[in-house]
Design an enzyme around this catalytic site. Structure first.
Site, PDB file in Angstrom:
ATOM      1  N   GLN B 176      12.006  20.738  29.063  1.00 30.09           N
ATOM      2  CA  GLN B 176      13.463  20.916  29.138  1.00 30.09           C
ATOM      3  C   GLN B 176      13.929  22.278  28.631  1.00 30.09           C
ATOM      4  O   GLN B 176      15.139  22.519  28.569  1.00 30.09           O
ATOM      5  CB  GLN B 176      14.162  19.799  28.349  1.00 30.09           C
ATOM      6  N   GLY B 197       7.303  24.074  36.475  1.00 33.38           N
ATOM      7  CA  GLY B 197       7.809  25.244  37.184  1.00 33.38           C
ATOM      8  C   GLY B 197       9.135  25.002  37.869  1.00 33.38           C
ATOM      9  O   GLY B 197       9.838  25.952  38.233  1.00 33.38           O
ATOM     10  N   CYS B 331      23.481  12.752  39.083  1.00 34.26           N
ATOM     11  CA  CYS B 331      23.005  12.738  37.704  1.00 34.26           C
ATOM     12  C   CYS B 331      21.969  11.616  37.602  1.00 34.26           C
ATOM     13  O   CYS B 331      21.558  11.058  38.613  1.00 34.26           O
ATOM     14  CB  CYS B 331      24.150  12.549  36.717  1.00 34.26           C
TER      15      CYS B 331
END
Lengths: 82, 376
Positions: B176, B197, B331
């Site tokens: 993160q 990546g 989300c």
């Protein structure tokens, strides 16, 4: 080709590390596959250069702790260990 | 669409990432390290250029210590299974992702003992609790840089300083934070750094890697062709070859290099500042909605680009569905692949809003308005 030098490494990644440093220093070297005629086992890669370029290649490899698998000079169409 | 799922994967990717992928397939479509023709050699250059970019981003002087993997999960598996042996002890936190927890539990079944360090209620792991968990046979401390559930940032530098005086290896999960928080592997005393990546580094999915500090040798996770020392039955002792069997993802790594270029051009600090501003705004606006509980550090400076919330009387999954269906807001909701974290946070699933380099102020305003409408 006679008089040309081939410096072989054990890994293509090692070739890139050395070659990119030399390129940054202004020395451009051809990246090549190591021919079987060198007698080196495995699938090596290296750089082709002239004799006066050999010292900086060796110095850069040594500074990175990279072991050169072999150095060869072209003689009569064959690669002879230096 | 308003995309607030950057913690899962960043989107949209910068145009240069897409162009780099296409160019790699056109100009470097050979198999790197397998042949001597131009397409093969160019492919290997593309990969090395990406290795250099990753090394530069993480303050690593030797690009050959960057090992590419398919994702952060594979990198974490390599780090955990490559270092732990029966009889070893490992430390992890209650905020770890399943990508850390599950391989550790698999190693526990093979004779490794584990200690879980409980994070504080906001999700931050106190470094002194890590220190207290160390034993003479502790081989590995695995810690997330920032929680994927609520963004709580751990003080990696402080933990690294503690571990300098101990034999334990320090594995950091930067899933993160890579690309959105400054990371200097050497200064932080990180022995292994796992990164994806396709999140903050803006590259495509199917890319990731592991930094392995010089002098550290792991048991390879995979065995196979490397294009080097091919006459040997054993994996080469050379890094990264030792850990990179099989044809690599050249187009993906070309895209990752382009993504890192974008991150470096904008600057990690600038990206971090923007994300922190978004998180602070989100937290302020959401905390004013009745029934909403925010789960995470109150100070946005202690939080990566994630806000975790619950709303009384509303299932997080239902909220995510309604945001998607009615407002076209993307989300994520649920356990977010980190079940232990919910015990720490006192939740059983959350709604996660995660911002990224492409997030705008208008999007923050829109999601706040949408949630206010749904919850009022």
């Amino acid at each position: 080709m006679t008089g040309e030098i081939l410096v072989a490494f054990n890994s293509l990644n090692q070739v890139h590390r050395v070659r990119r440093k030399l390129m940054a220093d202004g020395l451009y070297l051809d990246l090549v596959r190591v021919p079987k005629s060198t007698g080196l086992p495995g699938c090596g890669y290296g750089v082709r250069l002239s004799r006066d370029e050999l010292a900086p290649v060796r110095a850069v490899a040594e500074s990175f702790g990279i072991v050169i698998a072999g150095s060869f000079i072209a003689r009569s169409g064959d690669w002879t260990p230096l | 669409m308003i995309y607030l799922d950057h913690a899962a994967t960043s989107w949209p990717k910068p145009p240069n990432v897409l162009h780099a992928i296409i160019a790699a397939m056109a100009e470097g479509g050979g198999n790197p390290g397998r042949s001597g023709h131009a397409l093969s050699l160019r492919a290997s250059e593309i990969i090395y250029e990406c290795r250099e970019a990753v090394a530069q981003l993480f303050g690593v002087s030797d690009p050959l210590r960057i090992v590419f993997t398919a994702n952060a999960t594979e990198a974490l598996n390599l780090a955990i299974k490559g270092t732990l042996m029966p009889g070893d002890h490992a430390v992890y936190s209650s905020m770890e992702h399943n990508a850390v927890w599950r391989p550790l539990k698999a190693m526990e079944a093979r004779g490794v003992t584990l200690t879980m360090v409980e994070a504080a209620p906001d999700g931050i792991v106190p470094p002194e609790r890590v220190a207290a968990a160390l034993r003479p046979n502790t081989r590995l401390v695995a810690l997330t840089h920032a929680s994927n559930v609520n963004g709580a940032i751990n003080d990696i530098t402080a933990v690294g300083a503690i571990l300098r005086a101990h034999d334990a290896l320090f594995l950091v999960d930067a899933a993160q934070t890579a690309g959105s928080l400054p990371i200097d592997a050497r200064a932080m005393a990180i022995d292994m750094l796992a990164f994806p990546g396709h999140k903050g580094l803006l590259g495509p999915q199917g890319t990731g890697g592991l930094y392995i500090r010089p002098g550290l040798d792991l048991v390879p996770l995979k065995h196979g062709g490397t294009g080097s020392l091919s006459h040997l039955a054993e994996m080469p002792a050379i890094t990264p070859d030792r850990y990179e069997s099989g044809t690599p993802n050249t187009p993906g790594l070309a895209g990752l290099k382009a993504g890192i270029d974008t991150v470096m051009e904008r600057g990690v600090e600038a990206i971090r500042d923007a994300e922190r501003t978004h998180i602070a705004r989100l937290r302020t606006a959401l905390s004013n909605i009745p029934g909403v509980t925010l789960h995470g550090p109150e100070n946005a400076a202690l939080c990566a680009g994630i806000v975790a919330l619950t709303a009384s009387g509303h299932d997080p999954e239902d909220l995510a569905s309604e945001l998607a269906a009615t407002y076209s807001i993307a989300c994520r909701a649920g356990l977010i692949c980190a079940p232990l974290a919910h015990t720490t946070l006192g939740t059983n699933g959350i709604l996660r809003l995660s911002v990224g380099a492409a997030t705008t102020e208008d999007e923050i305003t829109a999601v706040t308005a949408a949630l206010r409408t749904i919850l009022f």
